[in-house]
Design an enzyme around this catalytic site. Structure first.
Site, PDB file in Angstrom:
ATOM      1  N   HIS A  21      -1.051   4.253   8.360  1.00  0.00           N
ATOM      2  CA  HIS A  21      -0.179   3.418   8.813  1.00  0.00           C
ATOM      3  C   HIS A  21       1.302   3.572   8.385  1.00  0.00           C
ATOM      4  O   HIS A  21       1.990   3.050   9.117  1.00  0.00           O
ATOM      5  CB  HIS A  21      -0.856   1.911   8.313  1.00  0.00           C
ATOM      6  CG  HIS A  21      -0.151   1.281   6.914  1.00  0.00           C
ATOM      7  ND1 HIS A  21      -0.571   1.577   5.718  1.00  0.00           N
ATOM      8  CD2 HIS A  21       0.829   0.421   6.812  1.00  0.00           C
ATOM      9  CE1 HIS A  21       0.309   1.038   4.918  1.00  0.00           C
ATOM     10  NE2 HIS A  21       1.059  -0.019   5.562  1.00  0.00           N
ATOM     11  N   SER A  55       0.822  -1.226  -0.010  1.00  0.00           N
ATOM     12  CA  SER A  55       0.092   0.057   0.085  1.00  0.00           C
ATOM     13  C   SER A  55       0.843   1.165   0.067  1.00  0.00           C
ATOM     14  O   SER A  55       0.496   2.181  -0.814  1.00  0.00           O
ATOM     15  CB  SER A  55      -0.809  -0.030   1.399  1.00  0.00           C
ATOM     16  OG  SER A  55      -1.722  -1.139   1.245  1.00  0.00           O
ATOM     17  N   GLU A  56       2.073   1.072   0.756  1.00  0.00           N
ATOM     18  CA  GLU A  56       2.962   2.468   0.947  1.00  0.00           C
ATOM     19  C   GLU A  56       4.499   1.786   1.009  1.00  0.00           C
ATOM     20  O   GLU A  56       4.526   0.892   1.819  1.00  0.00           O
ATOM     21  CB  GLU A  56       2.410   3.219   2.038  1.00  0.00           C
ATOM     22  CG  GLU A  56       1.221   4.332   1.379  1.00  0.00           C
ATOM     23  CD  GLU A  56      -0.094   3.780   2.172  1.00  0.00           C
ATOM     24  OE1 GLU A  56      -0.974   4.310   1.518  1.00  0.00           O
ATOM     25  OE2 GLU A  56       0.064   2.886   2.838  1.00  0.00           O
ATOM     26  N   THR A  57       5.274   2.803   0.517  1.00  0.00           N
ATOM     27  CA  THR A  57       6.542   2.620   0.924  1.00  0.00           C
ATOM     28  C   THR A  57       7.236   4.005   1.339  1.00  0.00           C
ATOM     29  O   THR A  57       6.722   5.060   0.734  1.00  0.00           O
ATOM     30  CB  THR A  57       7.545   2.145  -0.586  1.00  0.00           C
ATOM     31  OG1 THR A  57       6.821   0.788  -0.708  1.00  0.00           O
ATOM     32  CG2 THR A  57       9.032   2.133  -0.149  1.00  0.00           C
TER      33      THR A  57
END
Length: 283
Positions: A81, A50-52
């Site tokens: 998150h 979802s994210e880095t």
């Protein structure tokens, strides 16, 4: 000319997890200095999480570090998150907050305060940049994509604190879990659904978030939407000051998100975090 690879410390954290591998993972590059925008986006596309995120020196004395947050498709000004997971990674790597028990993160959305005690962390919800009811045309697109009748929607709201979130409230958690959305009908949307669990249980609400506009079909656990929803529902009196949200079961996760709305109006969103991967990454 030969390009010299960048080798950087790397940590992957499971966030909002009641046990390892049951929450939402975030990949954290602990030294983003000298990493280009293109390299950051390429890595985020490759991790396919979802994210880095990339930790950088702050540009203000008020912050402990600066954070850049990327989905597989684009950079976000804020996300929940990744904020908690990156704070956990920063602490794991030896970061020392300027103020005991309180971390201040700088990101494109501004300064975000994070409280920590053990493996539990919580962030202070940033202000929404858009709120209010959805317009009827957009609401109709959402209900059509969700395959539900308009009368099933109890309420709806923009809860955008950076990513662009909108949300619809359904009557029950079961209705939320039963959604089979056709996201091809809302390819640019950042949208979620919430519904109440039966009274007396561990969780007040079930939530699902869909982010085709960011290259994420369904998010296993979403702190930024939880924050915006909590600001909306606690201010209206719909939700109590303290409650818990369940998320992720439709994608094989078991996330738990804790919400606390304080009398001064600050809403805290948090949960457990687990460091699961430690090493280096070559960029």
């Amino acid at each position: 000319m030969t390009t010299i690879p960048l080798v950087r410390p790397f940590i992957q954290v499971d966030v909002f997890s009641t046990r390892p591998f049951s929450g939402n993972p975030v990949a954290v590059v602990l030294d983003g200095s000298g990493v280009s925008d293109e390299q950051m986006q390429t890595l985020a596309r490759w991790t396919n999480l979802s994210e880095t995120t990339f930790v950088l020196p702050p540009t203000t004395d008020e912050a402990d570090y600066r954070l850049r947050i990327f989905t597989p498709q684009a950079e976000l000004p804020f996300a929940g998150h990744p904020t908690l997971g990156s704070a956990r990674a920063w602490l794991e790597a030896g970061g020392t907050p300027r103020h005991a028990g309180r971390i201040v993160q700088e990101c494109a959305a501004g300064l975000v305060t994070i409280r920590h005690q053990g493996e539990d962390l919580e962030f202070a919800a940033p202000p929404r940049i858009r709120d209010g009811a959805l317009d009827e045309a957009y609401l109709e697109r959402i209900t059509t994509a969700f395959g539900i009748r308009s009368e099933q929607v109890l309420a709806h709201q923009w809860v955008d604190n950076g990513p662009g979130w909108a949300v619809v409230q359904l009557a029950t958690a079961r209705e939320v879990l039963d959604l089979e959305p056709d996201l091809s009908l809302i390819p640019d949307a950042m949208v979620g659904a919430i519904g109440a669990h039966p009274a007396g249980g561990e969780y007040r609400y079930e939530m699902r978030t869909f982010a085709p506009g960011a290259g994420v079909i369904e998010d296993p656990a979403c702190g930024s939407m939880s924050a915006g929803v909590a600001q909306w529902l606690t201010a209206s009196g719909e939700a109590p000051a303290v409650y818990r949200v369940s998320q992720g079961s439709r994608v094989g996760r078991d996330a738990a998100i804790a919400v606390t709305a304080e009398p001064d109006g600050i809403v805290w969103v948090g949960g457990n975090t687990h460091v699961l991967v430690r090493g280096t990454i070559t960029l």
